[in-house]
Design an enzyme around this catalytic site. Sequence first.
Site: not given
Ligand SMILES: NS(=O)(=O)c1ccc(CCCCO)cc1
Ligand SMILES: [Zn+2]
Length: 261
Positions: A64, A94, A96, A106, A119, A199
Site C-alpha cells: 500500500h 510512510h 501517500h 490525503e 505520515h 486513512t
Molecule cells: N495513513 S495512516 O497514517 O492513517 C495509517 C497509520 C498506520 C496504519 C496501520 C494500522 C494497523 C492497525 O492494526 C494504517 C494507516
Molecule cells: Zn498514511
Amino acid sequence: MKGNHWGYGKENGPDVWHKNYPVALGSRQSPIDIPHQVSHDPSLGPIVLDYDHCTSINICNNGHSVVVNFDDTDDRSVIHGGPLENPYRLSQFHFHWGGKGCDGSEHTVAGNSYASELHLVHWNAVKYKLFDHAAAAPDGLAVVGIFLETGDDHRWLHTITDAMYMVKYKGSATDFKGFNPKCLLPSSLHYWTYLGSLTTPPLHESVTWILLKEPIAVSEKQLGKFRLLQFTGEEEDQRLRMENNFRPPQPLKGRRIRSSN
Ligand SMILES: NS(=O)(=O)c1ccc(CCCCO)cc1
Ligand SMILES: [Zn+2]
C-alpha cells in the site's frame, strides 16, 4: 471486494472500503479538508519531537505504501506536547502520493492538494501495551502529517528514494538503519490538530492528527522514484505501479479543527 483485498483500484478502492470496514462511514474519519478559517487555540503548546535516539530498522513495501519501521520497544523516540496528554512513541513513517504530474496528498488545505503527504505514526505506550491495542483506542495514536510540494531536490530524501529499488515489490524489505526523520521536518512546527482516524483500513478512529502547516520541497525526479514501487508482488502477473495511494477528504461531521499559533 470478495477475496481481492482493499487497495486503491476501481474495484477495491476508498469508495468501497465501507463494505468490509463500516467505520469508513463513521463520525471521525480521515483525511479531511482544512478550511481557510480555523480557530486559533492559544492554550495549544508547541509539539516536541524527541528523535535524537531513534532507531530505524528497515524499509519495506507493504503493498500500500513504502514504510520505514522503528524500534519502539522503549521511549527512545517520542513526540509530546501540543494537544497530547502523554508522550507517544514513533513506530513508523510512510508516504501517500499521486501519479506523474498529479497531486497525491490525503489532507487538503482550502481545497488544495499537495504532491504527497508523509505520515509519522506514533502510539500511546503509556496507556497501551501493544501498538495494535493503541491503534484501536480513541487516544491510541498520534500521526504527524507533513505535506510535500514539488520544487528543489530534498537534501535527505535521496537516502529513502535510493533504497526504493530494493523494495520494488509488495512484501519486500531491506535494512534501513541510522535514519532520523527529523531531517524531513520543515523549519516551522506550526500545526493544525483534530481527532480523526487511520486513512487506510482498518480505518480505526484512534488518531490525534497533527498536520504541519509548512510543506517540505522535493523534486519531481525524487517523487518519480516513488512511482517505481509496485502494489503487486514479484510473483504476480499483474504489474501495478504504486501511485495514487491516497484516500480523498471525508466529511468533517461537526469536528473542531484547532490551530497552534
Ligand atoms: N495513513 S495512516 O497514517 O492513517 C495509517 C497509520 C498506520 C496504519 C496501520 C494500522 C494497523 C492497525 O492494526 C494504517 C494507516
Ligand atoms: Zn498514511
